[in-house]
Write an enzyme that holds these catalytic residues in place. Structure first.
Site, PDB file in Angstrom:
ATOM      1  N   TYR A   2       0.852  -1.202   0.000  1.00  0.00           N
ATOM      2  CA  TYR A   2       0.000   0.000   0.000  1.00  0.00           C
ATOM      3  C   TYR A   2       0.885   1.249   0.000  1.00  0.00           C
ATOM      4  O   TYR A   2       0.679   2.184  -0.773  1.00  0.00           O
ATOM      5  CB  TYR A   2      -0.920  -0.026   1.230  1.00  0.00           C
TER       6      TYR A   2
ATOM      7  N   THR B  27     -13.979   5.731   6.885  1.00  0.00           N
ATOM      8  CA  THR B  27     -14.637   5.076   5.746  1.00  0.00           C
ATOM      9  C   THR B  27     -14.576   3.570   5.984  1.00  0.00           C
ATOM     10  O   THR B  27     -13.913   3.094   6.914  1.00  0.00           O
ATOM     11  CB  THR B  27     -13.932   5.382   4.407  1.00  0.00           C
TER      12      THR B  27
HETATM   13  P1  NDP Z   1     -13.710   3.121   0.229  1.00  0.00           P
HETATM   14  O1  NDP Z   1     -13.423   1.671   0.331  1.00  0.00           O
HETATM   15  O2  NDP Z   1     -14.975   3.644   0.782  1.00  0.00           O
HETATM   16  O3  NDP Z   1     -13.610   3.620  -1.281  1.00  0.00           O
HETATM   17  C1  NDP Z   1     -12.787   3.037  -2.224  1.00  0.00           C
HETATM   18  C2  NDP Z   1     -13.586   2.882  -3.480  1.00  0.00           C
HETATM   19  O4  NDP Z   1     -12.760   2.399  -4.528  1.00  0.00           O
HETATM   20  C3  NDP Z   1     -14.727   1.887  -3.282  1.00  0.00           C
HETATM   21  O5  NDP Z   1     -15.933   2.482  -3.688  1.00  0.00           O
HETATM   22  C4  NDP Z   1     -14.309   0.743  -4.174  1.00  0.00           C
HETATM   23  O6  NDP Z   1     -15.379   0.081  -4.799  1.00  0.00           O
HETATM   24  C5  NDP Z   1     -13.475   1.424  -5.231  1.00  0.00           C
HETATM   25  N1  NDP Z   1     -12.609   0.452  -5.869  1.00  0.00           N
HETATM   26  C6  NDP Z   1     -11.788  -0.433  -5.264  1.00  0.00           C
HETATM   27  N2  NDP Z   1     -11.160  -1.171  -6.176  1.00  0.00           N
HETATM   28  C7  NDP Z   1     -11.592  -0.760  -7.384  1.00  0.00           C
HETATM   29  C8  NDP Z   1     -11.303  -1.149  -8.704  1.00  0.00           C
HETATM   30  N3  NDP Z   1     -10.432  -2.113  -8.974  1.00  0.00           N
HETATM   31  N4  NDP Z   1     -11.944  -0.509  -9.711  1.00  0.00           N
HETATM   32  C9  NDP Z   1     -12.823   0.463  -9.458  1.00  0.00           C
HETATM   33  N5  NDP Z   1     -13.139   0.882  -8.220  1.00  0.00           N
HETATM   34  C10 NDP Z   1     -12.528   0.268  -7.188  1.00  0.00           C
HETATM   35  O7  NDP Z   1     -12.473   3.828   0.933  1.00  0.00           O
HETATM   36  P2  NDP Z   1     -11.991   5.344   0.983  1.00  0.00           P
HETATM   37  O8  NDP Z   1     -13.055   6.261   0.564  1.00  0.00           O
HETATM   38  O9  NDP Z   1     -11.367   5.491   2.295  1.00  0.00           O
HETATM   39  O10 NDP Z   1     -10.810   5.331  -0.101  1.00  0.00           O
HETATM   40  C11 NDP Z   1     -10.724   6.225  -1.190  1.00  0.00           C
HETATM   41  C12 NDP Z   1      -9.265   6.489  -1.491  1.00  0.00           C
HETATM   42  O11 NDP Z   1      -8.688   7.157  -0.377  1.00  0.00           O
HETATM   43  C13 NDP Z   1      -8.409   5.250  -1.725  1.00  0.00           C
HETATM   44  O12 NDP Z   1      -7.517   5.493  -2.789  1.00  0.00           O
HETATM   45  C14 NDP Z   1      -7.643   5.109  -0.423  1.00  0.00           C
HETATM   46  O13 NDP Z   1      -6.417   4.424  -0.601  1.00  0.00           O
HETATM   47  C15 NDP Z   1      -7.457   6.545  -0.060  1.00  0.00           C
HETATM   48  N6  NDP Z   1      -7.138   6.810   1.334  1.00  0.00           N
HETATM   49  C16 NDP Z   1      -8.021   6.493   2.322  1.00  0.00           C
HETATM   50  C17 NDP Z   1      -7.700   6.757   3.633  1.00  0.00           C
HETATM   51  C18 NDP Z   1      -8.619   6.440   4.762  1.00  0.00           C
HETATM   52  O14 NDP Z   1      -8.198   6.575   5.920  1.00  0.00           O
HETATM   53  N7  NDP Z   1      -9.868   6.029   4.534  1.00  0.00           N
HETATM   54  C19 NDP Z   1      -6.419   7.369   3.991  1.00  0.00           C
HETATM   55  C20 NDP Z   1      -5.574   7.703   2.860  1.00  0.00           C
HETATM   56  C21 NDP Z   1      -5.942   7.421   1.588  1.00  0.00           C
HETATM   57  P3  NDP Z   1     -16.109  -1.191  -4.128  1.00  0.00           P
HETATM   58  O15 NDP Z   1     -16.356  -0.855  -2.709  1.00  0.00           O
HETATM   59  O16 NDP Z   1     -17.313  -1.310  -4.965  1.00  0.00           O
HETATM   60  O17 NDP Z   1     -15.163  -2.339  -4.295  1.00  0.00           O
END
Ligand code: NDP
Length: 255
Positions: A162, A197
């Site tokens: 990651y 989240t």
């Molecule tokens: P979520 O899991 O709520 O959101 C991630 C989204 O990405 C989900 O809706 C998921 O879809 C989608 N997704 C995953 N894999 C794929 C794929 N292969 N193709 C298309 N869509 C995909 O988490 P967050 O909102 O927290 O995450 C959003 C971003 O923020 C990410 O990049 C994460 O790494 C980053 N982030 C989050 C942090 C946190 O503390 N939450 C901290 C730092 C960065 P589905 O659920 O349908 O699989």
């Protein structure tokens, strides 16, 4: 008074939940026409329903960001519907537990888990830019924001792939910013800290108290607090900002 993204069209990946959904609602509030993309068609449709209920305009798209043909189709669908993509928010991502790597040290990650993590969190961002950039060049400009992380800036225990992917996202962001500045395209990243989240539920159950002790403001962030930064970076209020990575982390990186 007109909104910060009035008249602009925007594509948001990972828009079916968490940070992506909050950003969709913020963009809609500021006047953007939206395309909400997610792995899950249903999750994308739920965000679209929320945007529409709030008086916005949105369409849903589904696909896997690791598949170039899916991403190409998503970009084509946005252009077919709205004629252009002014703002792209490349935000889809996964956490270690989603590839069976929760709590694993670097040598304990499986080959498959490492590949999937890099595939979604790094190559997925590159594929989005690969297909968005030609459209933005052709239309005379645009903005891209990629979701990095504090994991793109420092190491984090038991998160090696990651961390590697998020460091890579910041490298892609800076390089694209240089390459396309002359095309009137700005490319930036937001680096969230620990945000409430679905992604952090598992980690917080296991190590919440330990992790929150490292956050100066003493709490997790809310998805809406990331959305405001993405909105600003995507708007014409940030016209001199490119190649930047903005921390939104409750002070985590200040220690
Ligand atoms: P979520 O899991 O709520 O959101 C991630 C989204 O990405 C989900 O809706 C998921 O879809 C989608 N997704 C995953 N894999 C794929 C794929 N292969 N193709 C298309 N869509 C995909 O988490 P967050 O909102 O927290 O995450 C959003 C971003 O923020 C990410 O990049 C994460 O790494 C980053 N982030 C989050 C942090 C946190 O503390 N939450 C901290 C730092 C960065 P589905 O659920 O349908 O699989």
């Amino acid at each position: 008074m007109s909104g910060m993204l009035e008249g602009k069209s925007a594509l948001i990946t990972g828009g079916g939940g968490g940070i992506g959904r909050a950003t969709a609602l913020a963009f809609a509030r500021e006047g953007a026409r939206l395309a909400i993309a997610d792995y899950s068609e249903q999750a994308a449709a739920e965000t679209v329903a929320l945007v529409n209920a709030a008086g916005g305009q949105a369409m849903s798209l589904s696909g896997d960001v690791t598949d170039s043909s899916h991403v190409q189709a998503m970009v084509a669908a946005v252009v077919a519907a709205y004629g252009r993509i002014d703002c792209a928010y490349n935000n889809a991502g996964i956490a270690g537990y989603q590839v069976g790597a929760a709590g694993k040290l670097t040598h304990e990650w499986s080959d498959d888990a490492f590949d999937r993590m890099i595939g979604v969190n790094l190559k997925g961002v590159w594929l989005c830019m690969k297909h968005e950039l030609p459209q933005m060049i052709a239309q005379g400009g645009g903005t891209i924001v990629n979701t990095g992380s504090i994991a793109g800036l420092v190491g984090l225990y038991t998160s090696s792939a990651y961390v590697a992917a998020k460091h890579g996202v910041l490298g892609l962001t800076k390089t694209a910013a240089l390459e396309y500045a002359g095309n009137n395209i700005r490319v930036n990243a937001v680096c969230p800290g620990y945000i409430e989240t679905k992604m952090t539920e598992d980690t917080m159950k296991r190590r919440g108290a330990e992790l929150m002790a490292k956050v100066p403001v003493g709490r997790m962030g809310k998805p809406e607090e990331i959305a405001e930064m993405v909105l600003w970076l995507s708007s014409d209020r940030a016209t001199y900002v490119t190649g930047a990575c903005y921390n939104v982390d409750g002070g985590y990186m200040a220690i």
